[in-house]
Design a protein around this motif. Sequence first.
Motif, PDB file in Angstrom:
ATOM      1  N   GLY A 113       0.779  -1.233   0.000  1.00  0.00           N
ATOM      2  CA  GLY A 113       0.000   0.000   0.000  1.00  0.00           C
ATOM      3  C   GLY A 113       0.808   1.279   0.000  1.00  0.00           C
ATOM      4  N   GLU A 114       2.023   1.238  -0.535  1.00  0.00           N
ATOM      5  CA  GLU A 114       2.853   2.439  -0.575  1.00  0.00           C
ATOM      6  C   GLU A 114       2.242   3.495  -1.508  1.00  0.00           C
ATOM      7  OE1 GLU A 114       5.180   2.882   1.422  1.00  0.00           O
ATOM      8  OE2 GLU A 114       6.012   0.923   1.962  1.00  0.00           O
ATOM      9  N   ARG A 115       2.487   4.741  -1.184  1.00  0.00           N
ATOM     10  CA  ARG A 115       1.997   5.860  -2.003  1.00  0.00           C
ATOM     11  C   ARG A 115       3.092   6.458  -2.875  1.00  0.00           C
ATOM     12  NH1 ARG A 115      -2.963   7.692  -0.088  1.00  0.00           N
ATOM     13  NH2 ARG A 115      -4.027   5.906   0.869  1.00  0.00           N
ATOM     14  N   VAL A 135      22.544   7.788  -7.402  1.00  0.00           N
ATOM     15  CA  VAL A 135      21.425   8.548  -7.968  1.00  0.00           C
ATOM     16  C   VAL A 135      20.123   7.847  -7.596  1.00  0.00           C
ATOM     17  CG1 VAL A 135      20.327   9.375 -10.095  1.00  0.00           C
ATOM     18  CG2 VAL A 135      22.827   9.353  -9.916  1.00  0.00           C
ATOM     19  N   THR A 136      19.105   8.612  -7.297  1.00  0.00           N
ATOM     20  CA  THR A 136      17.775   8.041  -7.074  1.00  0.00           C
ATOM     21  C   THR A 136      16.737   8.941  -7.720  1.00  0.00           C
ATOM     22  OG1 THR A 136      16.262   7.161  -5.384  1.00  0.00           O
ATOM     23  CG2 THR A 136      17.425   9.203  -4.856  1.00  0.00           C
ATOM     24  N   ARG A 137      15.614   8.349  -8.102  1.00  0.00           N
ATOM     25  CA  ARG A 137      14.481   9.095  -8.643  1.00  0.00           C
ATOM     26  C   ARG A 137      13.216   8.594  -7.965  1.00  0.00           C
ATOM     27  NH1 ARG A 137      17.842  11.865 -10.497  1.00  0.00           N
ATOM     28  NH2 ARG A 137      18.126  12.646 -12.634  1.00  0.00           N
ATOM     29  N   ALA A 138      12.483   9.504  -7.319  1.00  0.00           N
ATOM     30  CA  ALA A 138      11.251   9.141  -6.616  1.00  0.00           C
ATOM     31  C   ALA A 138      10.047   9.684  -7.378  1.00  0.00           C
ATOM     32  CB  ALA A 138      11.270   9.693  -5.197  1.00  0.00           C
ATOM     33  N   PHE A 139       8.913   8.987  -7.253  1.00  0.00           N
ATOM     34  CA  PHE A 139       7.689   9.429  -7.914  1.00  0.00           C
ATOM     35  C   PHE A 139       6.494   8.842  -7.167  1.00  0.00           C
ATOM     36  CE2 PHE A 139       9.694   5.878 -10.097  1.00  0.00           C
ATOM     37  CZ  PHE A 139       8.714   4.899 -10.088  1.00  0.00           C
ATOM     38  N   ASP A 140       5.352   9.500  -7.313  1.00  0.00           N
ATOM     39  CA  ASP A 140       4.133   9.037  -6.655  1.00  0.00           C
ATOM     40  C   ASP A 140       3.558   7.820  -7.379  1.00  0.00           C
ATOM     41  OD1 ASP A 140       4.278  11.073  -4.785  1.00  0.00           O
ATOM     42  OD2 ASP A 140       3.028  12.441  -5.954  1.00  0.00           O
ATOM     43  N   ILE A 141       2.928   6.951  -6.610  1.00  0.00           N
ATOM     44  CA  ILE A 141       2.237   5.789  -7.163  1.00  0.00           C
ATOM     45  C   ILE A 141       0.794   6.189  -7.458  1.00  0.00           C
ATOM     46  CG2 ILE A 141       1.378   3.471  -6.641  1.00  0.00           C
ATOM     47  CD1 ILE A 141       3.888   2.998  -5.002  1.00  0.00           C
ATOM     48  N   ALA A 142       0.327   5.946  -8.681  1.00  0.00           N
ATOM     49  CA  ALA A 142      -1.026   6.311  -9.075  1.00  0.00           C
ATOM     50  C   ALA A 142      -2.049   5.400  -8.393  1.00  0.00           C
ATOM     51  CB  ALA A 142      -1.179   6.225 -10.591  1.00  0.00           C
ATOM     52  N   ALA A 143      -3.280   5.912  -8.273  1.00  0.00           N
ATOM     53  CA  ALA A 143      -4.329   5.158  -7.579  1.00  0.00           C
ATOM     54  C   ALA A 143      -4.661   3.853  -8.296  1.00  0.00           C
ATOM     55  CB  ALA A 143      -5.579   6.021  -7.440  1.00  0.00           C
ATOM     56  N   ARG A 153       7.160   2.466 -15.321  1.00  0.00           N
ATOM     57  CA  ARG A 153       7.609   3.761 -14.805  1.00  0.00           C
ATOM     58  C   ARG A 153       9.019   3.667 -14.218  1.00  0.00           C
ATOM     59  NH1 ARG A 153       3.253   6.330 -11.044  1.00  0.00           N
ATOM     60  NH2 ARG A 153       4.536   8.194 -11.413  1.00  0.00           N
ATOM     61  N   CYS A 154       9.356   2.522 -13.636  1.00  0.00           N
ATOM     62  CA  CYS A 154      10.730   2.311 -13.169  1.00  0.00           C
ATOM     63  C   CYS A 154      11.702   2.308 -14.346  1.00  0.00           C
ATOM     64  CB  CYS A 154      10.834   1.003 -12.392  1.00  0.00           C
ATOM     65  SG  CYS A 154      10.038   1.013 -10.765  1.00  0.00           S
ATOM     66  N   PHE A 155      11.301   1.672 -15.452  1.00  0.00           N
ATOM     67  CA  PHE A 155      12.116   1.655 -16.669  1.00  0.00           C
ATOM     68  C   PHE A 155      12.380   3.085 -17.137  1.00  0.00           C
ATOM     69  CE2 PHE A 155      12.818   1.624 -21.190  1.00  0.00           C
ATOM     70  CZ  PHE A 155      13.475   0.438 -21.482  1.00  0.00           C
ATOM     71  N   ALA A 156      11.308   3.897 -17.200  1.00  0.00           N
ATOM     72  CA  ALA A 156      11.449   5.279 -17.655  1.00  0.00           C
ATOM     73  C   ALA A 156      12.328   6.085 -16.704  1.00  0.00           C
ATOM     74  CB  ALA A 156      10.066   5.924 -17.792  1.00  0.00           C
ATOM     75  N   ALA A 157      12.148   5.883 -15.398  1.00  0.00           N
ATOM     76  CA  ALA A 157      12.964   6.607 -14.425  1.00  0.00           C
ATOM     77  C   ALA A 157      14.424   6.199 -14.511  1.00  0.00           C
ATOM     78  CB  ALA A 157      12.424   6.366 -13.015  1.00  0.00           C
ATOM     79  N   VAL A 212      -5.046  -7.333  -6.426  1.00  0.00           N
ATOM     80  CA  VAL A 212      -5.165  -7.786  -7.816  1.00  0.00           C
ATOM     81  C   VAL A 212      -4.275  -6.941  -8.724  1.00  0.00           C
ATOM     82  CG1 VAL A 212      -6.745  -8.064  -9.760  1.00  0.00           C
ATOM     83  CG2 VAL A 212      -7.482  -8.707  -7.453  1.00  0.00           C
ATOM     84  N   ARG A 213      -4.294  -5.630  -8.534  1.00  0.00           N
ATOM     85  CA  ARG A 213      -3.456  -4.754  -9.360  1.00  0.00           C
ATOM     86  C   ARG A 213      -1.969  -5.024  -9.126  1.00  0.00           C
ATOM     87  NH1 ARG A 213      -6.955  -0.855  -7.374  1.00  0.00           N
ATOM     88  NH2 ARG A 213      -5.245   0.038  -6.150  1.00  0.00           N
ATOM     89  N   ALA A 214      -1.615  -5.298  -7.865  1.00  0.00           N
ATOM     90  CA  ALA A 214      -0.208  -5.526  -7.538  1.00  0.00           C
ATOM     91  C   ALA A 214       0.349  -6.770  -8.220  1.00  0.00           C
ATOM     92  CB  ALA A 214      -0.042  -5.651  -6.019  1.00  0.00           C
ATOM     93  N   LEU A 215      -0.516  -7.721  -8.557  1.00  0.00           N
ATOM     94  CA  LEU A 215      -0.079  -8.963  -9.199  1.00  0.00           C
ATOM     95  C   LEU A 215      -0.432  -9.010 -10.679  1.00  0.00           C
ATOM     96  CD1 LEU A 215      -1.083 -11.371  -6.294  1.00  0.00           C
ATOM     97  CD2 LEU A 215       1.231 -10.606  -6.900  1.00  0.00           C
ATOM     98  N   ASP A 216      -0.805  -7.859 -11.232  1.00  0.00           N
ATOM     99  CA  ASP A 216      -1.163  -7.745 -12.651  1.00  0.00           C
ATOM    100  C   ASP A 216       0.064  -7.299 -13.431  1.00  0.00           C
ATOM    101  OD1 ASP A 216      -2.106  -7.169 -15.164  1.00  0.00           O
ATOM    102  OD2 ASP A 216      -3.548  -5.642 -14.527  1.00  0.00           O
ATOM    103  N   HIS A 217       0.685  -8.238 -14.168  1.00  0.00           N
ATOM    104  CA  HIS A 217       1.897  -7.949 -14.938  1.00  0.00           C
ATOM    105  C   HIS A 217       1.618  -7.692 -16.415  1.00  0.00           C
ATOM    106  CE1 HIS A 217       3.696  -9.460 -11.239  1.00  0.00           C
ATOM    107  NE2 HIS A 217       4.830  -8.935 -11.631  1.00  0.00           N
ATOM    108  N   GLY A 218       0.351  -7.498 -16.747  1.00  0.00           N
ATOM    109  CA  GLY A 218       0.010  -7.085 -18.100  1.00  0.00           C
ATOM    110  C   GLY A 218       0.420  -8.051 -19.187  1.00  0.00           C
ATOM    111  N   GLY A 219       0.396  -9.337 -18.906  1.00  0.00           N
ATOM    112  CA  GLY A 219       0.763 -10.320 -19.921  1.00  0.00           C
ATOM    113  C   GLY A 219       2.215 -10.734 -19.872  1.00  0.00           C
TER     114      GLY A 219
END
Length: 255
Positions: A113-115, A135-143, A153-157, A212-219
């Motif tokens: 449940g991290e934000r 180096v680090t890059r932080a960003f908010d997790i979308a709902a 998003r990790c790839f892009a960061a 469910v979303r946390a375990l959804d790897h999009g194929g």
Amino acid sequence: MTLTALLIGNESLAAECGNLWLDEGHAIAAVVTRDARVARWAGDRGLRVLAPGADLSARTDGLVYDWVLSVANLSLVPEPVIARARMGGVNFHDGPLPGYAGLNAPVWALLNGERQHAVTWHLVTAGIDEGDILVTRAFDIAADETAFTLNARCFAAALDSFPSVIDALQAGGQPRHAQPAGPRHLYRRADRPMAAGRLDFTKPAEAVAAQVRALDHGGYRNPLTVPKIEAAGRVLAVGRAEVCTGSAAPGTVLD
């Protein structure tokens, strides 16, 4: 100043970072990969390709390199391979440290449940994900974030931050700073969600949908487990879940 790297990685991120490294005028002594796409990229760039394995140290004997670049690499780099680097090694990690060391950090962040999330480039030490941070890059997790979208998003960061990593490596691995104070958790390959991912309908609807979303790897390959329910004596995989209005005892079919 031209630097030479030994690039180790098994996903397209390794090739993309390799392109940025080469475009900056630096060299790559060899590419260590088991991924066919990365191997093809290396061949197209005229780079030597080595397979990973227990004898990697022997097969890199004689190579001269300043840095080991471990990018999208889920295996420990043999200590002699790191020791051979004139200046050291740097690893890309797809989570914030020290709280999300180890594997599958984006999935565990969603399950917990991290934000907010982050990617981290850190120096390689004998411990797993314990080295000083470059180096680090932080960003908010979308709902509505899923494992698939958060990994993307990790790839892009990672790509966005890699030029800063190059700057740090050109400066001899500076600036660097110790990992911040706080609890450290190491997620290992064998770690799995509770109850093998079975959904618990005594929890709030938002928590069930988040699992469910946390375990959804999009194929893409799911390295942990799929969310599941038991109905009429069968175990069924759950592909998607959303929170709807309604009130009844947990497990009641409303529609």
